[in-house]
Motif scaffolding. Structure first.
Motif, PDB file in Angstrom:
ATOM      1  N   PHE A 172     -30.449  33.056 -73.455  1.00  0.00           N
ATOM      2  CA  PHE A 172     -30.750  34.427 -73.101  1.00  0.00           C
ATOM      3  C   PHE A 172     -31.871  34.784 -73.972  1.00  0.00           C
ATOM      4  O   PHE A 172     -32.382  34.347 -74.839  1.00  0.00           O
ATOM      5  N   THR A 173     -32.616  35.987 -73.511  1.00  0.00           N
ATOM      6  CA  THR A 173     -33.736  36.446 -74.327  1.00  0.00           C
ATOM      7  C   THR A 173     -33.260  37.812 -74.951  1.00  0.00           C
ATOM      8  O   THR A 173     -32.316  38.374 -74.513  1.00  0.00           O
ATOM      9  N   ASP A 174     -33.808  38.226 -76.040  1.00  0.00           N
ATOM     10  CA  ASP A 174     -33.598  39.401 -76.703  1.00  0.00           C
ATOM     11  C   ASP A 174     -34.903  40.019 -77.290  1.00  0.00           C
ATOM     12  O   ASP A 174     -35.923  39.658 -76.992  1.00  0.00           O
ATOM     13  N   ARG A 175     -34.612  41.260 -77.528  1.00  0.00           N
ATOM     14  CA  ARG A 175     -36.003  41.859 -77.897  1.00  0.00           C
ATOM     15  C   ARG A 175     -35.767  42.973 -79.339  1.00  0.00           C
ATOM     16  O   ARG A 175     -34.397  42.861 -79.500  1.00  0.00           O
ATOM     17  N   PHE A 176     -36.709  43.373 -80.062  1.00  0.00           N
ATOM     18  CA  PHE A 176     -36.439  43.979 -81.195  1.00  0.00           C
ATOM     19  C   PHE A 176     -36.117  45.662 -80.731  1.00  0.00           C
ATOM     20  O   PHE A 176     -37.032  46.260 -79.857  1.00  0.00           O
ATOM     21  N   VAL A 177     -35.538  46.068 -81.624  1.00  0.00           N
ATOM     22  CA  VAL A 177     -35.302  47.716 -81.548  1.00  0.00           C
ATOM     23  C   VAL A 177     -35.117  48.006 -83.021  1.00  0.00           C
ATOM     24  O   VAL A 177     -34.995  47.200 -84.052  1.00  0.00           O
ATOM     25  N   CYS A 178     -35.276  49.287 -83.230  1.00  0.00           N
ATOM     26  CA  CYS A 178     -35.085  49.855 -84.716  1.00  0.00           C
ATOM     27  C   CYS A 178     -33.708  50.502 -84.522  1.00  0.00           C
ATOM     28  O   CYS A 178     -33.097  51.169 -83.814  1.00  0.00           O
ATOM     29  N   VAL A 179     -32.931  50.399 -85.875  1.00  0.00           N
ATOM     30  CA  VAL A 179     -31.828  51.135 -86.053  1.00  0.00           C
ATOM     31  C   VAL A 179     -31.760  51.966 -87.238  1.00  0.00           C
ATOM     32  O   VAL A 179     -32.052  51.401 -88.236  1.00  0.00           O
ATOM     33  N   VAL A 180     -31.273  53.090 -87.184  1.00  0.00           N
ATOM     34  CA  VAL A 180     -31.114  53.871 -88.446  1.00  0.00           C
ATOM     35  C   VAL A 180     -29.672  54.582 -88.158  1.00  0.00           C
ATOM     36  O   VAL A 180     -29.178  54.627 -87.123  1.00  0.00           O
ATOM     37  N   ARG A 181     -29.297  55.234 -89.398  1.00  0.00           N
ATOM     38  CA  ARG A 181     -27.927  55.991 -89.434  1.00  0.00           C
ATOM     39  C   ARG A 181     -28.069  56.929 -88.509  1.00  0.00           C
ATOM     40  O   ARG A 181     -29.043  57.689 -88.364  1.00  0.00           O
ATOM     41  N   ALA A 182     -26.748  57.426 -87.839  1.00  0.00           N
ATOM     42  CA  ALA A 182     -26.955  58.557 -86.812  1.00  0.00           C
ATOM     43  C   ALA A 182     -27.361  59.860 -87.266  1.00  0.00           C
ATOM     44  O   ALA A 182     -28.066  60.430 -86.501  1.00  0.00           O
ATOM     45  N   GLU A 190     -44.157  57.174 -89.447  1.00  0.00           N
ATOM     46  CA  GLU A 190     -42.734  57.538 -89.849  1.00  0.00           C
ATOM     47  C   GLU A 190     -42.252  55.924 -90.224  1.00  0.00           C
ATOM     48  O   GLU A 190     -41.534  55.827 -91.355  1.00  0.00           O
ATOM     49  N   TYR A 191     -42.519  55.169 -89.440  1.00  0.00           N
ATOM     50  CA  TYR A 191     -41.874  53.679 -89.605  1.00  0.00           C
ATOM     51  C   TYR A 191     -42.333  53.167 -90.955  1.00  0.00           C
ATOM     52  O   TYR A 191     -41.378  52.483 -91.546  1.00  0.00           O
ATOM     53  N   LEU A 192     -43.793  53.157 -91.003  1.00  0.00           N
ATOM     54  CA  LEU A 192     -44.410  52.628 -92.322  1.00  0.00           C
ATOM     55  C   LEU A 192     -43.819  53.252 -93.671  1.00  0.00           C
ATOM     56  O   LEU A 192     -43.909  52.695 -94.724  1.00  0.00           O
ATOM     57  N   ALA A 193     -43.410  54.636 -93.482  1.00  0.00           N
ATOM     58  CA  ALA A 193     -43.153  55.453 -94.451  1.00  0.00           C
ATOM     59  C   ALA A 193     -41.684  55.219 -95.149  1.00  0.00           C
ATOM     60  O   ALA A 193     -41.397  55.440 -96.222  1.00  0.00           O
ATOM     61  N   LEU A 194     -40.728  54.528 -94.162  1.00  0.00           N
ATOM     62  CA  LEU A 194     -39.476  54.290 -94.576  1.00  0.00           C
ATOM     63  C   LEU A 194     -39.158  52.942 -95.478  1.00  0.00           C
ATOM     64  O   LEU A 194     -40.101  52.134 -95.297  1.00  0.00           O
ATOM     65  N   GLU A 195     -38.346  52.670 -96.059  1.00  0.00           N
ATOM     66  CA  GLU A 195     -37.920  51.459 -96.696  1.00  0.00           C
ATOM     67  C   GLU A 195     -37.144  50.655 -95.492  1.00  0.00           C
ATOM     68  O   GLU A 195     -36.224  51.046 -94.894  1.00  0.00           O
ATOM     69  N   HIS A 196     -37.264  49.245 -95.700  1.00  0.00           N
ATOM     70  CA  HIS A 196     -36.944  48.427 -94.588  1.00  0.00           C
ATOM     71  C   HIS A 196     -35.644  47.548 -94.990  1.00  0.00           C
ATOM     72  O   HIS A 196     -35.924  47.064 -96.056  1.00  0.00           O
ATOM     73  N   ILE A 197     -34.793  47.251 -94.068  1.00  0.00           N
ATOM     74  CA  ILE A 197     -34.011  46.086 -94.441  1.00  0.00           C
ATOM     75  C   ILE A 197     -34.453  44.972 -93.171  1.00  0.00           C
ATOM     76  O   ILE A 197     -34.937  45.041 -92.147  1.00  0.00           O
ATOM     77  N   VAL A 198     -34.415  43.726 -93.766  1.00  0.00           N
ATOM     78  CA  VAL A 198     -34.656  42.401 -92.848  1.00  0.00           C
ATOM     79  C   VAL A 198     -33.687  41.706 -92.881  1.00  0.00           C
ATOM     80  O   VAL A 198     -33.049  41.288 -93.725  1.00  0.00           O
ATOM     81  N   VAL A 199     -33.210  41.164 -91.343  1.00  0.00           N
ATOM     82  CA  VAL A 199     -32.361  40.252 -91.462  1.00  0.00           C
ATOM     83  C   VAL A 199     -33.033  38.841 -91.335  1.00  0.00           C
ATOM     84  O   VAL A 199     -34.018  38.718 -90.281  1.00  0.00           O
ATOM     85  N   PHE A 235     -27.415  38.035 -92.748  1.00  0.00           N
ATOM     86  CA  PHE A 235     -26.471  38.257 -91.463  1.00  0.00           C
ATOM     87  C   PHE A 235     -26.865  39.625 -90.981  1.00  0.00           C
ATOM     88  O   PHE A 235     -27.020  40.792 -91.421  1.00  0.00           O
ATOM     89  N   PHE A 236     -26.746  39.509 -89.475  1.00  0.00           N
ATOM     90  CA  PHE A 236     -27.078  40.713 -88.733  1.00  0.00           C
ATOM     91  C   PHE A 236     -25.930  41.791 -88.923  1.00  0.00           C
ATOM     92  O   PHE A 236     -26.308  42.982 -88.982  1.00  0.00           O
ATOM     93  N   THR A 237     -24.667  41.298 -89.056  1.00  0.00           N
ATOM     94  CA  THR A 237     -23.668  42.465 -89.372  1.00  0.00           C
ATOM     95  C   THR A 237     -23.898  43.313 -90.516  1.00  0.00           C
ATOM     96  O   THR A 237     -23.575  44.436 -90.736  1.00  0.00           O
ATOM     97  N   SER A 238     -24.225  42.508 -91.612  1.00  0.00           N
ATOM     98  CA  SER A 238     -24.470  43.070 -92.997  1.00  0.00           C
ATOM     99  C   SER A 238     -25.768  44.009 -92.829  1.00  0.00           C
ATOM    100  O   SER A 238     -25.816  44.979 -93.327  1.00  0.00           O
ATOM    101  N   GLY A 239     -26.787  43.572 -92.163  1.00  0.00           N
ATOM    102  CA  GLY A 239     -27.952  44.512 -91.789  1.00  0.00           C
ATOM    103  C   GLY A 239     -27.695  45.698 -91.288  1.00  0.00           C
ATOM    104  O   GLY A 239     -28.007  46.966 -91.534  1.00  0.00           O
ATOM    105  N   LEU A 240     -26.887  45.779 -90.156  1.00  0.00           N
ATOM    106  CA  LEU A 240     -26.371  46.878 -89.414  1.00  0.00           C
ATOM    107  C   LEU A 240     -25.527  47.708 -90.172  1.00  0.00           C
ATOM    108  O   LEU A 240     -25.656  48.940 -89.984  1.00  0.00           O
ATOM    109  N   LEU A 241     -24.590  47.255 -90.837  1.00  0.00           N
ATOM    110  CA  LEU A 241     -23.732  48.033 -91.816  1.00  0.00           C
ATOM    111  C   LEU A 241     -24.720  48.599 -92.800  1.00  0.00           C
ATOM    112  O   LEU A 241     -24.368  50.222 -93.072  1.00  0.00           O
ATOM    113  N   MET A 242     -25.435  48.025 -93.239  1.00  0.00           N
ATOM    114  CA  MET A 242     -26.254  48.838 -94.428  1.00  0.00           C
ATOM    115  C   MET A 242     -27.225  49.824 -93.683  1.00  0.00           C
ATOM    116  O   MET A 242     -27.424  50.837 -94.451  1.00  0.00           O
TER     117      MET A 242
END
Length: 317
Positions: free
Chosen positions: A164-174, A187-196, A224-231
């Motif tokens: 399958f193929t996938d693509r990138f999205v940005c995830v932030v807390r609700a 705004e994207y560059l001003a934020l701190e980032h998590i990298v999986v 891990f992706f789950t760790s990144g998403l939880l963070m």
């Protein structure tokens, strides 16, 4: 070749796999002295010590490392030749398979894979191991059966198939205080980032930013992706991650999924296997299970931008 050479080949395989005379003897059902005597004959025949002491253990010589996959393949081929041919039955299969992959793939395909296997072959067990940089080596050595991965460098004889193929999205807390319904590049560059980064490799996101003369501030790198998403769900960081992985947990975690503020190329996840298993019935069946699971759980039509399903605003706004 004399007939006794074939017996030595089995002994050599056990010695190369175990790197230990006592363990090789147990594997062969022989005494340790008999196996040690056979090792002496093999050393004389090949003019190489094969196993040498390093502290309290034995290690393979470079010649032994070179021979290890060749001998393993020969023994497996001989075993198949001398085994009685029986019709393959997935339902009757009692076997454990080892698969290298990431939790990204398990988030996307895991539940569907499990259902198919429980229905078709309840005697099969899957042992998933974290992806490694040179995943083709354990496949070559017979340590693993399959890898599900983003293709890298591997010998040309290996077999692959796109799942399958996938693509990138940005995830932030609700309730992120600094991100609205859309995310601008500033705004994207001003934020701190998590990298999986399961393999510790640089992200293609950073390459895309560098092409435009930008760099992001990476605060956390996780395997891990789950760790990144939880963070991402519990901090003010932003995570640029797989769309499919994010959607798999979007109903569980308090997050919002947004379009990235710059174009990012999609990527594919692929099966990788050694050519000696190309026509092996059990491996061929397992590959088909992965293909069917991907067609059901990750149809290609869903790898393009989608609207939120079930009217849930937190998936994408």
């Amino acid at each position: 070749m004399e007939s006794r050479d074939l017996s030595l080949l089995l002994t050599l395989d056990a010695l190369l796999q175990e790197a230990n005379v006592t363990l090789a003897a147990r594997r062969l059902g022989l005494s340790t002295p008999a196996t040690s005597h056979a090792l002496a004959r093999i050393r004389e025949r090949l003019d190489d010590p094969l196993l040498v002491r390093a502290g309290r253990r034995m290690v393979l010589t470079p010649r032994a490392e070179e021979l290890r996959p060749q001998v393993r393949s020969l023994v497996e081929d001989a075993t198949r030749v001398l085994s009685a041919a029986v019709p393959f039955s997935a339902r009757a299969l009692e076997r454990s398979f080892t698969v290298f992959t990431t939790d990204h793939v398990l988030l996307v395909l895991g539940p569907t894979l499990d259902r198919i296997l429980r229905t078709e072959s309840p005697g099969v067990s899957l042992r998933f191991l974290p992806s490694v940089m040179e995943d083709w080596i354990p496949l070559r050595d017979g340590v693993a059966d399959l890898s599900v991965c983003i293709l890298g460098h591997f010998p040309s004889e290996f077999r692959t198939r796109q799942l399958f193929t996938d693509r990138f999205v940005c995830v932030v807390r609700a309730d992120h205080p600094r991100v609205g319904k859309r995310l601008t590049l500033d705004e994207y560059l001003a934020l701190e980032h998590i990298v999986v980064s399961p393999l510790g490799r640089p992200s293609s996101v950073d390459a895309a930013l560098a092409e435009r003369g930008h760099a992001r501030r990476i605060t956390r790198v996780v395997p891990f992706f789950t760790s990144g998403l939880l963070m991402a769900a519990t901090t003010d960081y932003v995570l640029t991650v797989s769309d499919r992985a994010a959607l798999a947990l979007a109903d569980t975690l308090p997050v919002r999924i947004l379009e990235p503020p710059l174009p990012l190329a999609p990527y594919s996840l692929n099966l990788l296997w050694h050519p000696r298993l190309e026509n092996e019935p059990a491996n061929r069946w397992l590959r088909d299970v992965f293909v069917r699971a991907a067609a059901e759980a990750a149809p290609e039509a869903t790898s393009v931008p989608r609207r939120a399903r079930n009217g849930t605003a937190k998936r994408r706004q």
